[in-house]
Enzyme design. Structure first.
Site, short mmCIF file in Angstrom:
data_model
loop_
_atom_site.label_atom_id
_atom_site.label_comp_id
_atom_site.label_asym_id
_atom_site.label_seq_id
_atom_site.Cartn_x
_atom_site.Cartn_y
_atom_site.Cartn_z
N GLU A 173 37.83 58.93 38.31
CA GLU A 173 37.17 57.90 39.49
C GLU A 173 36.86 56.99 39.36
O GLU A 173 35.84 56.67 38.33
CB GLU A 173 35.83 59.68 39.66
N TYR A 232 41.98 49.36 36.19
CA TYR A 232 43.16 50.41 35.75
C TYR A 232 44.62 49.53 36.08
O TYR A 232 45.73 50.73 35.58
CB TYR A 232 42.35 51.19 36.61
C1 LIG Z 1 34.98 47.56 33.86
C2 LIG Z 1 34.38 47.68 32.86
C3 LIG Z 1 34.47 48.07 31.35
C4 LIG Z 1 35.86 46.11 32.02
O1 LIG Z 1 35.67 45.89 30.87
P1 LIG Z 1 36.09 44.17 31.03
O2 LIG Z 1 35.36 44.23 29.36
O3 LIG Z 1 35.76 43.19 31.59
O4 LIG Z 1 37.38 44.29 31.42
P2 LIG Z 1 38.70 43.13 30.63
O5 LIG Z 1 38.37 42.02 30.55
O6 LIG Z 1 39.76 43.36 29.34
O7 LIG Z 1 39.13 42.87 31.16
C5 LIG Z 1 40.46 43.22 31.83
C6 LIG Z 1 41.22 43.22 33.60
O8 LIG Z 1 39.87 43.59 34.23
C7 LIG Z 1 39.29 43.32 35.43
N1 LIG Z 1 38.47 42.86 35.84
C8 LIG Z 1 36.73 42.77 35.11
N2 LIG Z 1 36.68 42.74 34.95
C9 LIG Z 1 36.35 41.84 36.57
C10 LIG Z 1 35.56 41.14 37.15
N3 LIG Z 1 34.54 40.80 37.16
N4 LIG Z 1 36.19 40.86 38.96
C11 LIG Z 1 37.53 40.91 38.79
N5 LIG Z 1 38.20 41.77 37.74
C12 LIG Z 1 38.02 41.62 36.29
C13 LIG Z 1 40.95 41.91 35.83
O9 LIG Z 1 41.75 42.15 36.18
C14 LIG Z 1 41.68 41.74 33.67
O10 LIG Z 1 42.66 41.16 33.82
P3 LIG Z 1 42.03 39.54 33.37
O11 LIG Z 1 41.60 39.11 32.00
O12 LIG Z 1 43.60 39.33 32.88
O13 LIG Z 1 41.84 38.90 34.87
C15 LIG Z 1 33.44 46.16 32.17
O14 LIG Z 1 33.40 45.53 33.91
C16 LIG Z 1 31.85 47.07 32.61
O15 LIG Z 1 31.56 48.05 32.08
N6 LIG Z 1 31.60 47.24 34.08
C17 LIG Z 1 30.17 48.24 34.28
C18 LIG Z 1 30.75 49.88 33.93
C19 LIG Z 1 31.70 50.38 34.78
O16 LIG Z 1 32.06 49.72 36.25
N7 LIG Z 1 32.91 50.74 34.12
C20 LIG Z 1 34.03 51.95 34.82
C21 LIG Z 1 33.52 52.46 35.65
S1 LIG Z 1 34.66 53.89 36.08
#
Ligand SMILES: CC(C)(COP(=O)(O)OP(=O)(O)OC[C@H]1O[C@@H](n2cnc3c(N)ncnc32)[C@H](O)[C@@H]1OP(=O)(O)O)[C@@H](O)C(=O)NCCC(=O)NCCS
Length: 165
Positions: free
Chosen positions: A110, A122
């Site tokens: 979720e 995702y």
């Molecule tokens: C969601 C989260 C885990 C992503 O981690 P991350 O290390 O930044 O992710 P990645 O660098 O591997 O990014 C992978 C893809 O995610 C998407 N993405 C990541 N950050 C993004 C942003 N700020 N805005 C839009 N897309 C984003 C992009 O599609 C990205 O691919 P790209 O690099 O080719 O553009 C991180 O933003 C986070 O910790 N957020 C807070 C906690 C959270 O929301 N967890 C999920 C709960 S369901």
């Protein structure tokens, strides 16, 4: 980010403080220390991994449950300082491989409707939006998207640079 300097390993009790710090800065209704401890000790179907750099600093974590052949991702966060460098993807890929190796066939999770970063992440891994759970979250109240990956079999463990601890 040099992924050869990142290790993904099973969480230990002494990792909880660092994980809590990331958790509290990432979510408006964070998991408590007791919740993390419980995942670590009380749930035989729970898998909780941390990503560490070569200095032992925790940069992110991911938690999933595996019940029979169904995997449920319950938590994922990356330290704000290290976001958008591929670590969220690395953690997700790691647990999809780990779950597939343990017999998972499908994956559900979720996510807040407004959480574009997570939804995009995702979707990149093939998850589809399967349903909406009305008012699932509080603080602030918001719908959840139920996302599903119907066939995890493509995520069989392969050679990779990341070291599994
Ligand atoms: C969601 C989260 C885990 C992503 O981690 P991350 O290390 O930044 O992710 P990645 O660098 O591997 O990014 C992978 C893809 O995610 C998407 N993405 C990541 N950050 C993004 C942003 N700020 N805005 C839009 N897309 C984003 C992009 O599609 C990205 O691919 P790209 O690099 O080719 O553009 C991180 O933003 C986070 O910790 N957020 C807070 C906690 C959270 O929301 N967890 C999920 C709960 S369901």
């Amino acid at each position: 980010m040099d992924f050869c300097n990142i290790t993904i390993e099973y969480i230990k009790e002494e990792d909880i403080d660092a994980v809590l710090k990331i958790e509290r800065s990432s979510f408006s209704t964070p998991w408590s220390r007791e919740m993390f401890f419980c995942e670590l000790t009380d749930h035989p179907f729970s898998y909780l991994y941390v990503a560490k750099n070569n200095k032992g600093r925790i940069l992110g974590y991911i938690c999933y449950w595996l019940v029979f052949d169904e995997m449920n991702i319950l938590n994922l966060a990356v330290d704000e300082e290290f976001r958008q460098k591929g670590l969220g993807s690395a953690l997700l890929k790691f647990v999809l491989e780990d779950g597939a190796d343990r017999g998972a066939q499908t994956v559900h999770l979720e996510v807040r409707h407004s959480n574009r970063a997570a939804i995009e992440l995702y979707e990149k891994f093939g998850f589809r939006q399967a349903a909406v759970r009305k008012n699932y979250y509080e603080n602030p109240e918001e719908d959840a998207l139920l996302m599903a990956l119907d066939d995890i079999s493509v995520y069989r463990r392969k050679e990779r640079c990341l070291k599994a601890g």
